[in-house]
Design a protein around this motif. Structure first.
Motif, PDB file in Angstrom:
ATOM      1  N   SER A  70       0.400  10.014 -11.493  1.00  0.00           N
ATOM      2  CA  SER A  70      -0.720   9.100 -11.738  1.00  0.00           C
ATOM      3  C   SER A  70      -2.032   9.766 -11.377  1.00  0.00           C
ATOM      4  CB  SER A  70      -0.560   7.832 -10.894  1.00  0.00           C
ATOM      5  OG  SER A  70       0.682   7.229 -11.157  1.00  0.00           O
ATOM      6  N   ASP A  71      -3.056   9.368 -12.088  1.00  0.00           N
ATOM      7  CA  ASP A  71      -4.395   9.853 -11.789  1.00  0.00           C
ATOM      8  C   ASP A  71      -4.959   8.993 -10.663  1.00  0.00           C
ATOM      9  OD1 ASP A  71      -6.970  10.640 -11.617  1.00  0.00           O
ATOM     10  OD2 ASP A  71      -7.424  10.434 -13.760  1.00  0.00           O
ATOM     11  N   LEU A  72      -5.098   9.569  -9.500  1.00  0.00           N
ATOM     12  CA  LEU A  72      -5.538   8.780  -8.348  1.00  0.00           C
ATOM     13  C   LEU A  72      -6.948   8.246  -8.524  1.00  0.00           C
ATOM     14  CD1 LEU A  72      -4.111  10.789  -5.334  1.00  0.00           C
ATOM     15  CD2 LEU A  72      -3.188   8.770  -6.447  1.00  0.00           C
ATOM     16  N   ASP A  73      -7.716   8.875  -9.373  1.00  0.00           N
ATOM     17  CA  ASP A  73      -9.064   8.359  -9.608  1.00  0.00           C
ATOM     18  C   ASP A  73      -9.022   7.011 -10.320  1.00  0.00           C
ATOM     19  OD1 ASP A  73     -10.308  10.401  -8.375  1.00  0.00           O
ATOM     20  OD2 ASP A  73     -10.686  11.562 -10.192  1.00  0.00           O
TER      21      ASP A  73
ATOM     22  N   GLU B 212      -7.312   3.093   8.114  1.00  0.00           N
ATOM     23  CA  GLU B 212      -6.865   4.298   7.432  1.00  0.00           C
ATOM     24  C   GLU B 212      -7.724   5.517   7.755  1.00  0.00           C
ATOM     25  OE1 GLU B 212      -6.738   3.095   3.393  1.00  0.00           O
ATOM     26  OE2 GLU B 212      -4.750   2.218   3.596  1.00  0.00           O
TER      27      GLU B 212
ATOM     28  N   GLU C 117      -6.680   2.180  -7.720  1.00  0.00           N
ATOM     29  CA  GLU C 117      -7.427   1.499  -6.671  1.00  0.00           C
ATOM     30  C   GLU C 117      -6.537   1.363  -5.455  1.00  0.00           C
ATOM     31  OE1 GLU C 117     -10.483   0.564  -6.445  1.00  0.00           O
ATOM     32  OE2 GLU C 117     -11.081   1.171  -8.447  1.00  0.00           O
ATOM     33  N   ILE C 118      -6.864   2.083  -4.434  1.00  0.00           N
ATOM     34  CA  ILE C 118      -6.042   2.048  -3.229  1.00  0.00           C
ATOM     35  C   ILE C 118      -6.616   1.039  -2.262  1.00  0.00           C
ATOM     36  CG2 ILE C 118      -5.176   3.409  -1.314  1.00  0.00           C
ATOM     37  CD1 ILE C 118      -5.733   5.871  -3.124  1.00  0.00           C
ATOM     38  N   GLN C 119      -5.763   0.200  -1.737  1.00  0.00           N
ATOM     39  CA  GLN C 119      -6.225  -0.728  -0.697  1.00  0.00           C
ATOM     40  C   GLN C 119      -5.338  -0.578   0.508  1.00  0.00           C
ATOM     41  OE1 GLN C 119      -6.524  -4.721  -2.119  1.00  0.00           O
ATOM     42  NE2 GLN C 119      -8.705  -4.486  -2.378  1.00  0.00           N
TER      43      GLN C 119
ATOM     44  N   TRP D 287      -9.465  -1.532   4.973  1.00  0.00           N
ATOM     45  CA  TRP D 287     -10.593  -1.303   4.100  1.00  0.00           C
ATOM     46  C   TRP D 287     -10.092  -0.570   2.871  1.00  0.00           C
ATOM     47  CZ3 TRP D 287     -15.049  -3.107   6.343  1.00  0.00           C
ATOM     48  CH2 TRP D 287     -16.149  -3.159   5.489  1.00  0.00           C
ATOM     49  N   PRO D 288     -10.642  -0.932   1.701  1.00  0.00           N
ATOM     50  CA  PRO D 288     -10.274  -0.126   0.547  1.00  0.00           C
ATOM     51  C   PRO D 288     -10.590   1.335   0.850  1.00  0.00           C
ATOM     52  CG  PRO D 288     -11.504  -2.040  -0.130  1.00  0.00           C
ATOM     53  CD  PRO D 288     -11.581  -1.977   1.377  1.00  0.00           C
ATOM     54  N   ARG D 289      -9.580   2.128   0.803  1.00  0.00           N
ATOM     55  CA  ARG D 289      -9.765   3.528   1.145  1.00  0.00           C
ATOM     56  C   ARG D 289     -10.696   4.186   0.131  1.00  0.00           C
ATOM     57  NH1 ARG D 289      -5.117   7.011   2.611  1.00  0.00           N
ATOM     58  NH2 ARG D 289      -3.931   5.306   1.759  1.00  0.00           N
TER      59      ARG D 289
ATOM     60  N   ARG E  54     -11.682   6.422  -2.471  1.00  0.00           N
ATOM     61  CA  ARG E  54     -10.798   7.208  -3.315  1.00  0.00           C
ATOM     62  C   ARG E  54     -11.191   8.674  -3.262  1.00  0.00           C
ATOM     63  NH1 ARG E  54     -10.946   4.620  -8.968  1.00  0.00           N
ATOM     64  NH2 ARG E  54     -13.082   4.243  -8.363  1.00  0.00           N
ATOM     65  N   PRO E  55     -10.240   9.512  -2.948  1.00  0.00           N
ATOM     66  CA  PRO E  55     -10.592  10.922  -2.900  1.00  0.00           C
ATOM     67  C   PRO E  55     -10.875  11.450  -4.294  1.00  0.00           C
ATOM     68  CG  PRO E  55      -8.219  10.617  -2.623  1.00  0.00           C
ATOM     69  CD  PRO E  55      -8.831   9.253  -2.680  1.00  0.00           C
TER      70      PRO E  55
ATOM     71  N   THR F 250       0.848  -1.189   0.000  1.00  0.00           N
ATOM     72  CA  THR F 250       0.000   0.000   0.000  1.00  0.00           C
ATOM     73  C   THR F 250       0.879   1.232   0.000  1.00  0.00           C
ATOM     74  OG1 THR F 250      -1.658  -1.181   1.283  1.00  0.00           O
ATOM     75  CG2 THR F 250      -1.832   1.210   1.220  1.00  0.00           C
ATOM     76  N   PHE F 251       0.879   1.932  -1.105  1.00  0.00           N
ATOM     77  CA  PHE F 251       1.630   3.170  -1.149  1.00  0.00           C
ATOM     78  C   PHE F 251       0.692   4.293  -0.761  1.00  0.00           C
ATOM     79  CE2 PHE F 251       4.117   6.602  -2.960  1.00  0.00           C
ATOM     80  CZ  PHE F 251       5.392   6.207  -2.633  1.00  0.00           C
ATOM     81  N   ASP F 252       1.137   5.130   0.135  1.00  0.00           N
ATOM     82  CA  ASP F 252       0.262   6.166   0.658  1.00  0.00           C
ATOM     83  C   ASP F 252       0.446   7.463  -0.120  1.00  0.00           C
ATOM     84  OD1 ASP F 252      -1.307   7.835   2.083  1.00  0.00           O
ATOM     85  OD2 ASP F 252      -0.278   7.583   3.998  1.00  0.00           O
ATOM     86  N   PRO F 253      -0.418   7.735  -1.069  1.00  0.00           N
ATOM     87  CA  PRO F 253      -0.236   8.954  -1.866  1.00  0.00           C
ATOM     88  C   PRO F 253      -0.395  10.221  -1.045  1.00  0.00           C
ATOM     89  CG  PRO F 253      -2.303   7.879  -2.435  1.00  0.00           C
ATOM     90  CD  PRO F 253      -1.602   6.987  -1.468  1.00  0.00           C
ATOM     91  N   GLU F 254      -1.056  10.088   0.119  1.00  0.00           N
ATOM     92  CA  GLU F 254      -1.227  11.283   0.947  1.00  0.00           C
ATOM     93  C   GLU F 254       0.108  11.836   1.425  1.00  0.00           C
ATOM     94  OE1 GLU F 254      -3.939  10.609   4.116  1.00  0.00           O
ATOM     95  OE2 GLU F 254      -5.625  10.192   2.793  1.00  0.00           O
TER      96      GLU F 254
ATOM     97  N   ARG G  13     -11.262  14.703  -6.733  1.00  0.00           N
ATOM     98  CA  ARG G  13     -10.515  15.959  -6.745  1.00  0.00           C
ATOM     99  C   ARG G  13     -11.168  16.989  -5.825  1.00  0.00           C
ATOM    100  NH1 ARG G  13      -5.728  14.373  -8.264  1.00  0.00           N
ATOM    101  NH2 ARG G  13      -5.673  13.496 -10.345  1.00  0.00           N
TER     102      ARG G  13
END
Lengths: 255, 412
Positions: free
Chosen positions: A247-250, B196, A253-255, B3-5, B7-8, A231-235, B10
């Motif tokens: 990368s487009d975070l939209d 998270e 898929e973040i887990q 949990w799948p975070r 997604r924020p 899990t890479f934390d883009p925050e 924009r």
């Protein structure tokens, strides 16, 4: 029809606790341009291994669950630290020299992932999907398309998530994004920021994500054959002064 | 809890407070935020129909081959298509795992001397507990435990313990539970705050408190638990987290500011939590002791311990082969809008039922692994608070998450 040995192994597996290991491969560009006459980021690169050691010293769960393989590359890749626990690593000084070739490092990554997986499994471990971090400050001198395709081939069960961090401004955003795959992210250096400063921050944030991944409550207990992901934390980069995410975070898929 | 975070988007990212950790003032806590948010909500219309995702059983299961939850067609209710009921019936046979003898040993020295070591302990002996908190004001007790004799046929135990990974990171325990009871029912709600979500310790406490109280209210108002307004319980639990998020956002904005417009997704980013309810009658009546499980949100695990048959995994939250798991209630609160899943189990004398968060469920698994073997031996009889806390404080290499379990023992 399974043999008695297979059945015994299966029974043993369901009655014991397998450790879940996160294999992390960090490929560091040590080409000439990383040296003092250009990006001057080699000293920052040389802080990578000591930072890993310190992180693992301070965090037993990270040390227990993460394994690090460090590869240095220019025109030729070289494994400078085989897949190891952080506290078992010894520092290595990269020397900036030579050109930049991606094909060979992608090929080496694939072969290392394969052989390391055999070892991990033999030792009774299960593993996360491998995470590859490619840290590079320049465009490749070769065409790595074929080697990269082989590495990310979905038919390759162990295909890793590939993260690319572009150090400095000599590498295009297109290149950084082109060699990112899976749940990997493309990250670049902000304008008017030194390559060394950006790399230092990247390493720090990478450690944060490794801690997060390996100590995320319950992470080691993902069962039923699911392969968990790093899990890479883009925050960690949203407020960064040095690095931004391409990368487009939209789409991520973040887990 | 992973949990799948969410997604924020924009806009949400741009609109989110810069420092979420400062959303709570020093004195704020889940129980200190004012009146029950749920009580401020409009009640569900009385005619609101409860439509569970799956049929509810009306007859006791056959213990050897019968469905775990007996999801048979209710005889008095024709809203369920027989084909659906038959399919559910075929899919849900009880799988019993009779564990081997436990090989747990006692830790003999060091900080954890006296605790049980179930299986491979990994790095756990090297992890020192910490009272450090990386969040200002985020104090939650490391462990809480309750146990009691409800009647000659029912005893309960509930325990919640902070996981090693949270000790390492300075996070509070994000699991929580609450108990509500009257002369007829004991209701235990458990919640597992999403890792998270930085302030999920608050939402877990709030969700469990509201869910327990509202479940008791729903049971008191219903002639038959199957007819209780579980949908309202889910709605009020979800709304409580929404209200909590809005209240925190208002605190962040300042009392003189207009109410900030915060989406559920943004609230989930800091407050996402699971929520599960176990309701059991205070005593066996006419030979029947039927425990009800109401899954409002999340991936809790639901087991039966039978001294002769072993563990029955009624619902393993993360088991993809489980016939019980449903994405319908997969979203953490306050996300999602699915009605709760309602299931029941008729307890034979000597059996125990366990509803737990994944901190227990992942390491119990199907019951054959070291922790399953250990707890099968340890939890067969009612335990007092000291013994429940001790047996729940085992060390295991994969047990780093917060762990919470509600246990009901059918003593007669």
């Amino acid at each position: 029809m399974s043999s008695k040995t297979d059945q015994t192994e299966e029974l043993k597996e369901t009655q014991s606790d397998a450790d879940l290991i996160l294999p992390i491969y960090i490929a560091v560009d040590r080409s000439w341009s990383m040296g003092p006459k250009d990006n001057n980021a080699i000293d920052a690169a040389n802080e990578l291994i000591p930072t890993i050691i310190d992180t693992c010293d301070a965090n037993p769960l990270v040390d227990y669950r993460a394994r690090f393989c460090i590869i240095g590359f220019n025109a030729e890749p070289e494994v400078v630290v085989t897949l190891s626990r952080g506290t078992n690593m010894t520092p290595h000084a990269f020397v900036a020299d030579g050109g930049t070739d991606f094909s060979k490092v992608f090929a080496l990554l694939k072969s290392q992932i394969l052989s390391d997986h055999v070892t991990l499994k033999r030792d009774g471990n299960r593993s996360y999907r491998p995470a590859v971090f490619l840290i590079t400050d320049g465009e490749p001198n070769d065409d790595p398309t074929e080697a990269f395709t082989a590495l990310k081939d979905p038919g390759f069960d162990l295909h890793p998530n590939v993260f690319v961090f572009g150090v400095g401004k000599n590498i295009s955003t297109e290149t950084i994004k082109q060699y990112t795959d899976g749940r990997g992210l493309a990250l670049a250096t902000k304008d008017n920021v030194s390559a060394a400063s950006a790399l230092k921050e990247f390493i720090s944030s990478l450690m944060t994500s490794i801690i997060q991944s390996t100590t995320q409550a319950g992470s080691a207990a993902a069962e039923n054959g699911a392969v968990p992901d790093f899990t890479f934390d883009p925050e960690a980069f949203t407020d960064s002064d040095d690095i931004f995410i391409l990368s487009d975070l939209d789409d991520f898929e973040i887990q | 809890m992973i949990w799948p975070r969410p997604r924020p988007t924009r806009s949400e990212t741009e609109d989110s407070p810069k420092d979420e950790s400062s959303l709570v003032s020093e004195s704020s806590s889940a129980h200190g935020l004012g009146d029950d948010p749920a009580s401020e909500l409009s009640p569900e219309p009385a005619e609101s129909a409860f439509v569970p995702d799956r049929p509810i059983a009306t007859s006791p299961p056959e213990q050897t081959t019968a469905p775990a939850l007996a999801p048979q067609l209710p005889q008095s209710d024709t809203q369920f298509a027989p084909a659906v009921a038959d399919e559910a019936l075929a899919l849900t046979e009880t799988q019993w795992t009779l564990p081997g003898a436990t090989d747990a040993v006692e830790v003999l020295d060091g900080y954890y001397a006296g605790r049980s070591q179930a299986g491979n302990v990994g790095p756990m002996l090297r992890i020192s507990p910490s009272i450090r908190s990386r969040q200002f004001g985020a104090y939650v007790p490391d462990s809480v435990v309750d146990a009691g004799v409800v009647s000659d046929s029912v005893s309960i135990g509930v325990v919640s313990i902070k996981g090693a990974s949270h000790h390492l990171k300075g996070d509070p325990r994000q699991d929580a539970y609450a108990i509500a009871s009257d002369d007829s029912w004991v209701v235990i709600a458990i919640a597992d705050g999403v890792s998270e979500a930085r302030m999920s310790h608050l939402s877990a406490a709030e969700a469990s408190r509201v869910a327990a109280n509202e479940s008791l209210r729903a049971l008191a108002a219903a002639h038959d638990p199957a007819d209780a307004d579980w949908q309202a319980v889910g709605t009020k639990s979800r709304s409580a987290i929404r209200t909590l998020g809005q209240r925190l956002a208002q605190q962040q904005a300042g009392s003189g500011s207009a109410q900030p417009d915060v989406s559920d997704r943004l609230i989930a980013g800091i407050l996402a939590t699971t929520c599960d309810v176990l309701a059991v009658p205070a005593r066996r009546i006419d030979g029947l002791l039927r425990a009800w499980r109401v899954r409002i949100a999340g991936d809790g695990s639901f087991y039966v311990i039978d001294p002769n048959r072993g563990w029955a995994t009624v619902d393993s939250g993360k088991n993809p082969s489980s016939t019980i798991i449903s994405n319908a209630v997969g979203d953490p609160l306050p996300l999602g809008d699915a009605p709760p899943e309602v299931e029941h189990w008729d307890l034979d004398p000597g059996q125990a039922i366990v509803l737990c968060t994944d901190g227990f469920g992942d390491v119990i698994d199907q019951g054959a692994r070291p922790v399953g073997r250990y707890l099968f031996a340890a939890w067969q009889q009612p335990l007092d608070t000291v013994q429940l806390l001790r047996t729940s404080s085992f060390l295991n290499t994969n047990a780093d998450d917060d762990r919470t379990a509600a246990i009901v023992w059918a003593t007669a």
